[in-house]
Design an enzyme around this catalytic site. Structure first.
Site, short mmCIF file in Angstrom:
data_model
loop_
_atom_site.label_atom_id
_atom_site.label_comp_id
_atom_site.label_asym_id
_atom_site.label_seq_id
_atom_site.Cartn_x
_atom_site.Cartn_y
_atom_site.Cartn_z
CE1 TYR A 52 -11.36 5.89 -40.15
CE2 TYR A 52 -11.45 6.75 -42.16
CZ TYR A 52 -12.02 6.89 -40.80
OH TYR A 52 -13.10 7.68 -40.41
NE ARG A 55 -8.03 6.85 -36.39
CZ ARG A 55 -9.51 6.84 -35.78
NH1 ARG A 55 -10.46 7.07 -36.52
NH2 ARG A 55 -9.64 6.51 -34.46
CD GLN A 86 -18.93 7.20 -28.14
OE1 GLN A 86 -19.12 8.40 -28.74
NE2 GLN A 86 -18.31 7.22 -26.97
CG HIS A 104 -19.08 5.31 -33.70
ND1 HIS A 104 -18.25 6.31 -32.89
CD2 HIS A 104 -20.34 5.37 -33.61
CE1 HIS A 104 -19.57 7.02 -32.51
NE2 HIS A 104 -20.75 6.65 -32.92
CB THR A 171 -17.06 9.14 -24.35
OG1 THR A 171 -17.74 9.56 -25.42
CG2 THR A 171 -18.29 8.71 -23.19
CG ASN A 196 -14.00 11.81 -19.39
OD1 ASN A 196 -13.99 10.81 -20.14
ND2 ASN A 196 -13.96 13.07 -19.88
CG LEU A 197 -8.10 13.74 -18.15
CD1 LEU A 197 -7.32 12.80 -17.22
CD2 LEU A 197 -7.38 14.27 -19.51
CD GLU A 198 -11.34 18.01 -19.55
OE1 GLU A 198 -10.42 18.65 -18.84
OE2 GLU A 198 -11.68 18.17 -20.63
P1 OAD Z 1 -13.29 12.73 -27.82
O1 OAD Z 1 -11.98 13.24 -28.44
O2 OAD Z 1 -14.50 13.63 -28.17
O3 OAD Z 1 -13.24 12.68 -26.14
C1 OAD Z 1 -12.45 11.99 -25.46
C2 OAD Z 1 -12.83 12.18 -23.99
O4 OAD Z 1 -11.72 11.46 -23.14
C3 OAD Z 1 -12.61 13.58 -23.45
O5 OAD Z 1 -13.85 13.93 -22.57
C4 OAD Z 1 -11.33 13.79 -22.43
O6 OAD Z 1 -11.33 14.46 -21.47
C5 OAD Z 1 -11.37 12.13 -22.28
N1 OAD Z 1 -9.86 11.58 -21.79
C6 OAD Z 1 -8.76 11.99 -22.44
N2 OAD Z 1 -7.75 11.27 -22.06
C7 OAD Z 1 -8.24 10.76 -21.10
C8 OAD Z 1 -7.55 9.50 -20.02
N3 OAD Z 1 -6.16 9.43 -20.07
N4 OAD Z 1 -8.35 9.04 -19.25
C9 OAD Z 1 -9.59 9.23 -19.33
N5 OAD Z 1 -10.30 9.96 -20.19
C10 OAD Z 1 -9.60 10.71 -21.19
O7 OAD Z 1 -13.67 11.26 -28.19
P2 OAD Z 1 -15.21 10.32 -28.15
O8 OAD Z 1 -15.87 10.82 -27.05
O9 OAD Z 1 -14.81 8.87 -28.05
O10 OAD Z 1 -16.89 9.05 -34.16
O11 OAD Z 1 -15.66 10.93 -29.64
C11 OAD Z 1 -16.95 10.17 -30.22
C12 OAD Z 1 -16.67 10.07 -31.45
O12 OAD Z 1 -16.48 11.04 -32.15
C13 OAD Z 1 -15.68 9.07 -31.78
O13 OAD Z 1 -16.27 7.76 -31.91
C14 OAD Z 1 -15.75 9.52 -33.35
C15 OAD Z 1 -15.51 10.92 -33.10
O14 OAD Z 1 -15.82 11.71 -34.32
C16 OAD Z 1 -16.63 8.86 -35.57
O15 OAD Z 1 -15.70 9.09 -36.14
C17 OAD Z 1 -18.10 8.57 -36.06
#
Ligand code: OAD
Length: 229
Positions: A52, A55, A86, A104, A171, A196-198
């Site tokens: 952390y 980060r 999140q 979070h 997300t 989202n990206l996809e």
């Molecule tokens: P993820 O890494 O799971 O997902 C990221 C999402 O962002 C994916 O669907 C990608 O396709 C999308 N993405 C990537 N680059 C992008 C861009 N330039 N523009 C738009 N979209 C893009 O991250 P989260 O969904 O945030 O929790 O993860 C949820 C939780 O899991 C986090 O808060 C964290 C993690 O473990 C904890 O640590 C408790």
């Protein structure tokens, strides 16, 4: 129209903060059981603090991108918009959203594991640093780990009940309870949109989706909502 927005790591990706599950994501380099669970912290607090601290340093060197700024514009024009994230970074705040619901937790806050006191995180956090309130050497980042209850759930579910539009941005839809908000919104007859990206893991549940980098698609969508296009 009252809008509830949920953001994830994808909105900060173009600011240089890694996502979790994409190729090269944080969970491909670190074992989440070791750095993002209470059990991992109990086993090796120094490893978790190092993760952390790194980060926090990354985040300090990053800047909000066009998507964060667009949400700042949206909230300024439509103050009833609710932004739930999140993300533990502070890029929404620096992009102009002052009241962000950090479900979070926050990288820049510290939490005492002994008495629950919270304070601003130092640059380098160490577990032996005494809590300013009770003096216990039990300092941890004020972030929610796997197995812990996310923050502000009541406020979020209230907002989802009153919303007319729910928008998820950047997300993957793989972590609950946030991944369930689209289902909750639909049950409340709230319109839903994914940016989202996809398509995400729960992409099929949204009424509509727009796909591309957040720095492009979020400003376009905000302009539409504000009637600029
Ligand atoms: P993820 O890494 O799971 O997902 C990221 C999402 O962002 C994916 O669907 C990608 O396709 C999308 N993405 C990537 N680059 C992008 C861009 N330039 N523009 C738009 N979209 C893009 O991250 P989260 O969904 O945030 O929790 O993860 C949820 C939780 O899991 C986090 O808060 C964290 C993690 O473990 C904890 O640590 C408790």
């Amino acid at each position: 129209m009252s809008i509830v927005i949920l953001t994830g790591a994808g909105i900060s990706a173009e600011s240089g903060l890694g996502t979790f599950r994409d190729e090269d994501g944080l969970w491909t380099k670190y074992d989440l059981n070791e750095v993002a669970t209470p059990e991992g912290f109990a086993r090796n607090p120094a490893l978790v603090q190092d993760f952390y601290n790194a980060r926090r340093a990354n985040c300090r060197g990053a800047s909000p991108n066009a998507a964060h700024h667009a949400l700042g514009r949206l909230v300024a024009a439509r103050p009833d918009t609710v932004v739930v994230t999140q993300n533990v970074d502070d890029l929404h705040e620096r992009g102009g959203v002052t009241d962000v619901i950090h479900m979070h937790g926050e990288l820049f806050r510290a939490l005492c594991a002994a008495c629950d006191h919270r304070w601003d995180a130092p640059e380098e956090m160490s577990v032996s640093a005494p809590c300013p309130a009770c003096g216990a050497p039990a300092t941890r980042p004020d972030v929610v780990w796997f197995g812990e209850m996310p923050y502000h759930m009541e406020r979020i579910f209230d907002a989802l009940e009153r919303a007319t539009l729910f928008v998820a941005i950047g997300t993957s839809g793989s972590v609950y309870p946030a991944a369930g908000f689209v289902g909750e919104a639909r049950a409340n007859r709230v319109e839903t949109l994914e940016l989202n990206l996809e398509p995400s893991d729960v992409g099929g549940q949204f009424d509509a989706g727009r796909y591309g980098p957040a720095s492009e698609i979020v400003p376009l969508w905000v302009d539409e909502v504000l009637g600029a296009r």
